[in-house]
Design a protein around this motif. Structure first.
Motif, PDB file in Angstrom:
ATOM      1  N   ASP A  38       0.831  -1.209   0.000  1.00  0.00           N
ATOM      2  CA  ASP A  38       0.000   0.000   0.000  1.00  0.00           C
ATOM      3  C   ASP A  38       0.864   1.257   0.000  1.00  0.00           C
ATOM      4  O   ASP A  38       0.590   2.216  -0.725  1.00  0.00           O
TER       5      ASP A  38
ATOM      6  N   GLU B 144       2.828 -15.088  -0.983  1.00  0.00           N
ATOM      7  CA  GLU B 144       1.829 -14.276  -0.272  1.00  0.00           C
ATOM      8  C   GLU B 144       1.808 -12.845  -0.785  1.00  0.00           C
ATOM      9  O   GLU B 144       0.750 -12.219  -0.891  1.00  0.00           O
TER      10      GLU B 144
ATOM     11  N   GLU C 192      -0.051 -12.811  -3.959  1.00  0.00           N
ATOM     12  CA  GLU C 192      -1.496 -12.892  -3.717  1.00  0.00           C
ATOM     13  C   GLU C 192      -2.053 -11.486  -3.451  1.00  0.00           C
ATOM     14  O   GLU C 192      -3.110 -11.108  -3.955  1.00  0.00           O
ATOM     15  N   ARG C 193      -1.312 -10.692  -2.662  1.00  0.00           N
ATOM     16  CA  ARG C 193      -1.769  -9.319  -2.390  1.00  0.00           C
ATOM     17  C   ARG C 193      -1.719  -8.453  -3.647  1.00  0.00           C
ATOM     18  O   ARG C 193      -2.585  -7.622  -3.877  1.00  0.00           O
TER      19      ARG C 193
ATOM     20  N   ASN D   7      -4.646  -9.233  -6.067  1.00  0.00           N
ATOM     21  CA  ASN D   7      -5.962  -8.886  -5.520  1.00  0.00           C
ATOM     22  C   ASN D   7      -6.076  -7.408  -5.146  1.00  0.00           C
ATOM     23  O   ASN D   7      -7.145  -6.964  -4.699  1.00  0.00           O
ATOM     24  N   HIS D   8      -5.014  -6.645  -5.294  1.00  0.00           N
ATOM     25  CA  HIS D   8      -5.062  -5.249  -4.863  1.00  0.00           C
ATOM     26  C   HIS D   8      -6.035  -4.464  -5.749  1.00  0.00           C
ATOM     27  O   HIS D   8      -5.973  -4.555  -6.967  1.00  0.00           O
TER      28      HIS D   8
END
Ligand code: FE
Ligand code: FE
Ligand code: ZN
Length: 277
Positions: free
Chosen positions: A193, A238, A241-242, A245-246
């Motif tokens: 982020d 992992e 994956e973020r 999907n962000h």
């Protein structure tokens, strides 16, 4: 919405063959070199082959393709002949891209070879100001770099300064390479982020048009640029994956440039699809 994901494919058998190969591995986008990546020669385009690929892309609902300029293209070389090649090759490539309209053309901004990053930025923007045409349908993407040697574009600020100097900047975007930004020191593993906020503040998130998905053989900040297969490097599954999907990324084209043959790419595509929510 399914992910738009694919990998780098060989262009040696032509356009339609790439589309068919992409389908065979579960891809709905792909990347390819517009010409020999280490030389200058470009094969003549077969307009019929291009038309057949265009139909296939439409029929099979492909996302945008992300073509890749040759590695030898360096607009900020200290050699005039290398800069001339960059101008000639990108001009020609952008004409060729119009056979596959409305896609992306990604390039490595360049290496300033000790002339200094300021001069590099000026020369890269200068090239873009010469080659971009108001009527073109291709968006040219600056790739985020690892910061190996004298590469320009490992800091978001440098990409922003290039874009600022481009007149037809509506034809310019950025392709974020996960291995490169990680190697450049942006911690997408622990602070995705924060990195995207920084991208937005410095460049503007609307400029982000595509991602290269690569794991890295080296830790964050290593400035090495050695790609690893997904999940087997310092970035890890992992984090991917973020990434997929962000909300700011999930609809962008994802291109794998991992050290794989086709079966390995097929597997990575299916793993990443299975992680998408
Ligand atoms: Fe690249
Ligand atoms: Fe890349
Ligand atoms: Zn790389």
């Amino acid at each position: 919405m399914p992910l738009t994901i694919g990998c780098h494919l060989s262009a040696s058998k032509g356009f339609l063959a790439m589309g068919e190969t992409a389908l065979s591995i579960g891809a709905n986008t792909f990347a390819f070199f517009t010409r020999n990546p280490r030389g200058g020669a470009a094969k003549a385009i077969d307009p019929e082959d291009a038309a057949e690929l265009r139909s296939l892309l439409q029929l099979e609902h492909f996302g945008k393709l992300v073509a890749h300029a040759p590695y030898t293209l360096n607009p900020c070389s200290d050699k005039q002949e290398t800069r001339d090649f960059a101008l000639q090759a990108m001009t020609d490539d952008l004409n060729r891209m119009e056979f596959l309209p409305n896609n992306y053309y990604n390039f490595h901004p360049g290496s300033h070879v000790k002339q200094g990053v300021e001069i590099g930025i000026e020369m890269i923007a200068g090239l873009l100001n010469e080659v971009l045409k108001p009527e073109q349908t291709t968006t040219v993407l600056l790739e985020t770099m690892a910061g190996k040697g004298t590469e320009v574009g490992s800091r978001f600020e440098e990409l922003a300064q290039i874009i600022e100097r481009v007149e037809l900047s509506s034809h310019v975007g950025v392709c974020l390479d996960t291995c490169h930004v990680h190697d450049a020191g942006y911690d997408i593993v622990h602070n995705l982020d924060g990195v995207l906020e920084e991208f937005d503040r410095v460049i503007g998130i609307q400029r982000l048009k595509a991602l290269h998905l690569n794991d890295s053989k080296n830790p964050c900040g290593a400035h090495k640029d050695r790609h690893e297969t997904i999940g087997n490097g310092f970035i890890g599954l992992e984090a991917f994956e973020r990434v997929v999907n962000h909300p700011l990324l999930r609809e962008l084209p994802f291109i794998l440039e991992t050290p794989n043959e086709l079966p390995g790419y097929a597997k990575e595509i299916s793993v990443l699809r299975s992680l998408s929510r």
